[in-house]
Design a protein around this motif. Structure first.
Motif, PDB file in Angstrom:
ATOM      1  N   GLN A  53       0.508  -1.294  -0.030  1.00 32.68           N
ATOM      2  CA  GLN A  53      -0.308  -0.072   0.047  1.00 32.68           C
ATOM      3  C   GLN A  53       0.891   1.426  -0.070  1.00 32.68           C
ATOM      4  N   VAL A  54       1.968   1.252  -0.039  1.00 27.86           N
ATOM      5  CA  VAL A  54       2.993   2.155   0.646  1.00 27.86           C
ATOM      6  C   VAL A  54       3.824   1.985  -0.746  1.00 27.86           C
ATOM      7  N   PRO A  55       4.216   3.087  -2.032  1.00 25.80           N
ATOM      8  CA  PRO A  55       5.321   2.771  -2.642  1.00 25.80           C
ATOM      9  C   PRO A  55       6.320   2.976  -2.185  1.00 25.80           C
ATOM     10  N   THR A  56       7.365   2.576  -2.804  1.00 22.04           N
ATOM     11  CA  THR A  56       8.689   2.406  -2.150  1.00 22.04           C
ATOM     12  C   THR A  56       9.382   3.898  -2.287  1.00 22.04           C
ATOM     13  N   ASP A  57       8.948   4.584  -3.886  1.00 24.28           N
ATOM     14  CA  ASP A  57       9.385   6.546  -3.478  1.00 24.28           C
ATOM     15  C   ASP A  57       8.922   7.299  -2.092  1.00 24.28           C
ATOM     16  N   GLU A  58       7.223   6.994  -1.574  1.00 21.55           N
ATOM     17  CA  GLU A  58       6.756   7.587  -0.789  1.00 21.55           C
ATOM     18  C   GLU A  58       7.938   7.369   0.673  1.00 21.55           C
ATOM     19  N   GLY A  59       7.674   5.790   0.961  1.00 19.85           N
ATOM     20  CA  GLY A  59       9.139   5.738   1.836  1.00 19.85           C
ATOM     21  C   GLY A  59      10.862   6.417   1.347  1.00 19.85           C
ATOM     22  N   GLU A  60      11.036   6.702   0.348  1.00 19.34           N
ATOM     23  CA  GLU A  60      12.496   7.535   0.175  1.00 19.34           C
ATOM     24  C   GLU A  60      12.385   8.998   0.508  1.00 19.34           C
ATOM     25  N   THR A  61      10.986   9.290   0.141  1.00 22.18           N
ATOM     26  CA  THR A  61      10.922  11.509  -0.061  1.00 22.18           C
ATOM     27  C   THR A  61      10.212  11.250   2.079  1.00 22.18           C
ATOM     28  N   LEU A  62       9.698  10.140   2.575  1.00 25.35           N
ATOM     29  CA  LEU A  62       9.137  10.350   3.945  1.00 25.35           C
ATOM     30  C   LEU A  62      10.610  10.518   4.841  1.00 25.35           C
ATOM     31  N   ALA A  63      12.116   9.389   4.173  1.00 23.96           N
ATOM     32  CA  ALA A  63      13.173   8.851   5.197  1.00 23.96           C
ATOM     33  C   ALA A  63      13.928  10.568   4.835  1.00 23.96           C
ATOM     34  N   ALA A  64      13.543  10.767   3.698  1.00 21.92           N
ATOM     35  CA  ALA A  64      14.588  12.056   3.232  1.00 21.92           C
ATOM     36  C   ALA A  64      14.191  13.559   3.926  1.00 21.92           C
ATOM     37  N   SER A  65      12.757  13.775   4.183  1.00 21.27           N
ATOM     38  CA  SER A  65      12.336  15.410   4.722  1.00 21.27           C
ATOM     39  C   SER A  65      12.388  14.990   6.782  1.00 21.27           C
TER      40      SER A  65
END
Length: 260
Positions: A173-185
């Motif tokens: 339900q959570v794409p990889t790019d969403e995880g990467e974007t959140l981690a970067a923030s």
């Protein structure tokens, strides 16, 4: 952001002074810790935080023991210890499991037990975990990180974001790019891992955080002055239950083999 705190104290636990085998976890003695043999140069203290059913305990056990057991008693808040070599230096690693956090009806209203607040205050590094199969667990991460910042309003906060259950790609339900974007923030690194199937991925994530914490602590014994809330150190767990679960699972495997 509003934070609701459970005023009731966490369940009392007792220490186990028994020796460990090659796969059992070792409890941390009550403060102050005493080691009459070797005193590591640093104490690296990390806490694992996240919503319910994201696999926090499974990740910790997989990292420390290379084993996976899918049946855990929820929200035990156990505290584990192990001496490791980190970049050629002996380090006392302490890993704190925690009860789940949850969002209330208002998306900015985070529910944290007092035990979680003590663990956040105590720790030097933070593993924020969600399940890639549960978008609601992903939504708890940003408020949770802000809560960590509230307790530690200044200074560097070593943090990683782990999307667990990467073996369940069809249920994602959570794409990889969403995880990467959140981690970067959050100023951290994103790892997708499977506590069930892949020790190497879990080990890489925890090792990265340990190295970040070690660098942040610098020299000395790893203790640092804290400017946040004045909260007590977490207690050590009762290890008998974890040992019982290991024996139960191993016994089940033996019975299954005999039946076949």
């Amino acid at each position: 952001m509003r934070v609701t705190v459970d005023p009731s104290p966490p369940p009392r636990t007792m220490n186990n002074s028994g020796s460990s085998s090659n796969f059992l976890l070792v409890p941390i003695p009550e403060y102050p810790a005493v080691d009459s043999m070797v005193v590591p140069n640093k104490n690296v203290k990390i806490v694992v935080l996240g919503a319910s059913n994201v696999g926090k305990t499974a990740l910790i056990v997989r990292f420390l023991t290379k084993r996976f057991i899918g049946d855990y008693e929820a929200n035990t808040g156990a505290l584990y210890s192990r001496k490791i070599n980190l970049d050629g230096e002996q380090v006392s690693l302490q890993v704190q499991d925690t009860p789940c956090v949850s969002l209330q009806e208002d998306a900015d209203d985070l529910y944290c037990q007092e035990q979680i607040n003590r663990s956040i205050y105590w720790a030097d590094g933070y593993v924020l975990v969600f399940s890639i199969t549960d978008h609601s667990s992903y939504q708890t991460i940003q408020p949770l990180y802000q809560h960590v910042r509230r307790i530690h309003p200044s200074g560097n906060i070593p943090v990683i974001l782990v999307g667990n259950k990467s073996d369940l790609l069809r249920a994602r339900q959570v794409p990889t790019d969403e995880g990467e974007t959140l981690a970067a923030s959050l100023g951290g690194v994103y790892f997708e891992a499977s506590a069930r199937e892949n020790h190497d991925g879990v080990h890489a994530a925890f090792l990265h955080l340990c190295q970040e914490v070690s660098r942040a602590l610098g020299g000395g014994n790893g203790e640092k002055r804290r400017a946040g809330l004045h909260l007590a150190r977490p207690k050590s767990p009762n290890m008998q239950e974890l040992k019982r679960r290991f024996r139960q699972v191993l016994s089940s495997k033996v019975k299954s083999s005999t039946t076949l």
